[in-house]
Design a protein around this motif. Structure first.
Motif, PDB file in Angstrom:
ATOM      1  N   THR A  40     -35.872 -11.269  42.686  1.00  0.00           N
ATOM      2  CA  THR A  40     -35.567  -9.911  43.119  1.00  0.00           C
ATOM      3  C   THR A  40     -34.189  -9.530  42.600  1.00  0.00           C
ATOM      4  O   THR A  40     -33.281 -10.359  42.624  1.00  0.00           O
ATOM      5  CB  THR A  40     -35.555  -9.837  44.667  1.00  0.00           C
ATOM      6  N   VAL A  41     -34.065  -8.296  42.148  1.00  0.00           N
ATOM      7  CA  VAL A  41     -32.777  -7.840  41.614  1.00  0.00           C
ATOM      8  C   VAL A  41     -32.334  -6.589  42.375  1.00  0.00           C
ATOM      9  O   VAL A  41     -33.125  -5.659  42.555  1.00  0.00           O
ATOM     10  CB  VAL A  41     -32.890  -7.509  40.103  1.00  0.00           C
ATOM     11  N   LEU A  42     -31.091  -6.608  42.825  1.00  0.00           N
ATOM     12  CA  LEU A  42     -30.507  -5.431  43.462  1.00  0.00           C
ATOM     13  C   LEU A  42     -29.486  -4.850  42.493  1.00  0.00           C
ATOM     14  O   LEU A  42     -28.504  -5.513  42.152  1.00  0.00           O
ATOM     15  CB  LEU A  42     -29.819  -5.813  44.777  1.00  0.00           C
ATOM     16  N   ILE A  50     -32.054 -21.125  49.055  1.00  0.00           N
ATOM     17  CA  ILE A  50     -31.942 -19.739  48.588  1.00  0.00           C
ATOM     18  C   ILE A  50     -30.760 -19.646  47.636  1.00  0.00           C
ATOM     19  O   ILE A  50     -29.735 -20.306  47.841  1.00  0.00           O
ATOM     20  CB  ILE A  50     -31.727 -18.795  49.805  1.00  0.00           C
ATOM     21  N   LEU A  51     -30.922 -18.835  46.606  1.00  0.00           N
ATOM     22  CA  LEU A  51     -29.826 -18.644  45.653  1.00  0.00           C
ATOM     23  C   LEU A  51     -29.555 -17.150  45.491  1.00  0.00           C
ATOM     24  O   LEU A  51     -30.483 -16.361  45.320  1.00  0.00           O
ATOM     25  CB  LEU A  51     -30.210 -19.263  44.302  1.00  0.00           C
ATOM     26  N   ILE A  52     -28.284 -16.787  45.576  1.00  0.00           N
ATOM     27  CA  ILE A  52     -27.877 -15.393  45.358  1.00  0.00           C
ATOM     28  C   ILE A  52     -26.860 -15.382  44.211  1.00  0.00           C
ATOM     29  O   ILE A  52     -25.869 -16.122  44.259  1.00  0.00           O
ATOM     30  CB  ILE A  52     -27.260 -14.788  46.643  1.00  0.00           C
ATOM     31  N   ILE A  53     -27.129 -14.580  43.194  1.00  0.00           N
ATOM     32  CA  ILE A  53     -26.237 -14.528  42.025  1.00  0.00           C
ATOM     33  C   ILE A  53     -25.744 -13.098  41.831  1.00  0.00           C
ATOM     34  O   ILE A  53     -26.551 -12.164  41.790  1.00  0.00           O
ATOM     35  CB  ILE A  53     -26.962 -14.952  40.726  1.00  0.00           C
ATOM     36  N   ALA A  54     -24.429 -12.943  41.712  1.00  0.00           N
ATOM     37  CA  ALA A  54     -23.854 -11.645  41.341  1.00  0.00           C
ATOM     38  C   ALA A  54     -23.426 -11.748  39.884  1.00  0.00           C
ATOM     39  O   ALA A  54     -22.564 -12.560  39.552  1.00  0.00           O
ATOM     40  CB  ALA A  54     -22.658 -11.316  42.220  1.00  0.00           C
ATOM     41  N   PHE A  64     -32.068 -14.343  44.213  1.00  0.00           N
ATOM     42  CA  PHE A  64     -31.746 -12.927  44.346  1.00  0.00           C
ATOM     43  C   PHE A  64     -30.542 -12.622  43.462  1.00  0.00           C
ATOM     44  O   PHE A  64     -29.542 -13.336  43.514  1.00  0.00           O
ATOM     45  CB  PHE A  64     -31.414 -12.658  45.822  1.00  0.00           C
ATOM     46  N   ALA A  65     -30.659 -11.599  42.645  1.00  0.00           N
ATOM     47  CA  ALA A  65     -29.533 -11.239  41.771  1.00  0.00           C
ATOM     48  C   ALA A  65     -28.970  -9.880  42.168  1.00  0.00           C
ATOM     49  O   ALA A  65     -29.723  -8.971  42.523  1.00  0.00           O
ATOM     50  CB  ALA A  65     -29.987 -11.211  40.319  1.00  0.00           C
ATOM     51  N   VAL A  66     -27.663  -9.788  42.142  1.00  0.00           N
ATOM     52  CA  VAL A  66     -26.974  -8.515  42.397  1.00  0.00           C
ATOM     53  C   VAL A  66     -26.315  -8.106  41.091  1.00  0.00           C
ATOM     54  O   VAL A  66     -25.527  -8.879  40.526  1.00  0.00           O
ATOM     55  CB  VAL A  66     -25.904  -8.661  43.497  1.00  0.00           C
TER      56      VAL A  66
END
Lengths: 224, 222
Positions: free
Chosen positions: B208-210, B192-196, B34-36
């Protein structure tokens, strides 16, 4: 309980090793002790000062020495930007217990040093009941460490840390200071140990209440 | 791969009545990246700080379920690894001392002998991020890129199911960036990976990109 105490011990050891390497708080504390003792000796001179006044002066030195260094345990984490790192590797309660234990060891060692130097240098300060005196130093250190740790955690988040610490500490520590001054006076008057039990009960109660409140509130102070 | 569900429910954050973001909701499953994104000041770092538990949201909640059990937020730190420019290591300690300290505080020393059996993993991570030769040097002598590599080693030491990265490739050279890409690929396999980030090369790894400027999520085109 082990889930809190084991990380707390490692946080205490981390702070101790860090202090040995950086002398972040130790130098400030020692310099204050030396300066304050020298000032007291110069100002008292050959004046005849009562033991109740000398008991008060002893705790004034201890209070302000503590103020100059005890906040460093949390302030240094904020200044170095490591408080977020610490939040990500341990529970808030473990951090509080580790810092509390570190502050206790620091203030107890400092108080022992001050007490010995004060008795050696101030001729008129003679302890007639050592058991009361040393118990007061021990319990006073516990109480000072408990209140100064949670206050340090609060002021570490503020911009005006240096001035806020003694200002915020004084009203919270006032009942503690009055009690230790009274117990110290009893030790210089040759009172029996039983006569100081009331003071000791106050100091123990104070420490238990402050530590309990600190554990309950610390996560709110620490997180945001 | 463990079944993991990470969900953010109607997150809102205000600073002094200024709304940074509002109504941010998403659900991630294991294997998800998931990218922010968003311009400077859009709240990317604030959002990841909330997701990893460093900040509390003004409204909303985070829920993490691993193998069907909801994780207590007090111990969420055990499941999360976080890398960010504003996380600092202890500069008076060496690289290996920092990792050993983190392992001990995290409780990675296992009974009955309380051996530091994670030290081998720590050394392996230092080798992987190419700072093994400087492991006994104080962190204060490291370059900013080396410090960033050490942060990766510290974040991966406990093998977290959820990895969060804020500007992960900042201060890194080509070789460091390649290592980060390999970490992203591995994390996709077991968590799970979350990248800002604002780096297009980082965003292309996301499912998915927010975009916080648009306040909406979209499936990645890549």
């Amino acid at each position: 309980m082990k889930i809190f105490t084991a990380p707390a011990i490692y946080i205490f050891l981390k702070d101790s090793h860090s202090e040995i390497r950086t002398r972040y708080a130790l130098n400030a504390l020692l310099m204050f002790v030396v300066t304050a003792l020298a000032l007291v000796l110069f100002s008292v001179g050959n004046e005849v000062v009562g033991t109740d006044v000398l008991s008060g002066i002893l705790w004034v030195i201890i209070f302000f020495s503590g103020m100059s260094g005890l906040s460093r345990t949390f302030v240094s984490e904020e200044e170095r930007g490591t408080s977020a790192t610490l939040q990500l590797i341990s529970r808030p309660t473990s951090v509080l217990l580790g810092k509390l234990f570190f502050n206790f060891v620091l203030i107890f060692s400092l108080n022992m040093l001050i007490a010995v130097l004060y008795q050696l240098l101030v001729n008129r300060f003679v302890v007639l009941t050592p058991s009361i005196f040393w118990m007061t130093i021990f319990l006073g250190s516990c109480a000072l460490a408990s209140s100064s740790t949670i206050i340090a955690a609060i002021i570490a988040k503020a911009n005006t840390r240096g001035t806020l610490y003694p200002v915020l500490s004084f009203p919270i520590m006032l009942p503690l200071l009055l009690t230790v001054m009274n117990a110290t006076r009893l030790s210089t008057e040759g009172a029996a140990f039983a006569e100081a039990l009331g003071e000791f009960q106050i100091l123990i109660s104070y420490t238990v209440v402050v530590v309990t409140i600190s554990i309950l509130l610390f996560s709110f102070v620490w997180k945001d | 791969m463990k079944p993991i569900i990470f969900s953010a429910e109607s997150l809102k954050k205000e600073f002094n009545r200024r709304v940074i973001f509002d109504s941010v909701s998403f659900t991630l499953h294991e294997g998800g990246v998931f990218a922010v994104t968003g311009r400077n000041g859009s709240g990317k770092s604030t959002l990841v700080k909330i997701l990893c538990g460093l900040l509390s949201p003004t409204k909303g909640a985070i829920r993490v379920t691993i193998e069907g059990k909801e994780v207590n937020m007090d111990v969420l730190f055990r499941r999360i690894g976080f890398i960010a420019p504003y996380l600092n290591m202890y500069e008076e300690f060496s690289g290996i001392e920092n990792l050993t300290l983190f392992g001990k505080i995290r409780g990675l020393s296992k009974p009955p002998l309380e051996q530091n059996n994670f030290v081998g993993d720590a050394e392996e991570l230092l080798r992987r991020f190419n700072i093994f030769d400087r492991r006994h040097d104080e962190v204060r002598t490291y370059s900013s890129g080396m410090k960033q590599r050490l942060k990766f080693a510290a974040a991966l030491l406990h093998r977290p199911e959820i990895l969060m990265m804020d500007e992960p490739t900042s201060n890194l050279d080509e070789e460091g960036i390649a290592t980060v890409r390999s970490v992203i690929a591995e994390q996709r396999k077991h968590g799970i990976l979350i990248i800002a980030t604002n780096e297009k090369d980082d965003v292309k790894y996301a499912d998915t990109v927010l975009n916080l400027d648009e306040r909406k999520t979209r499936k990645s085109s890549s």
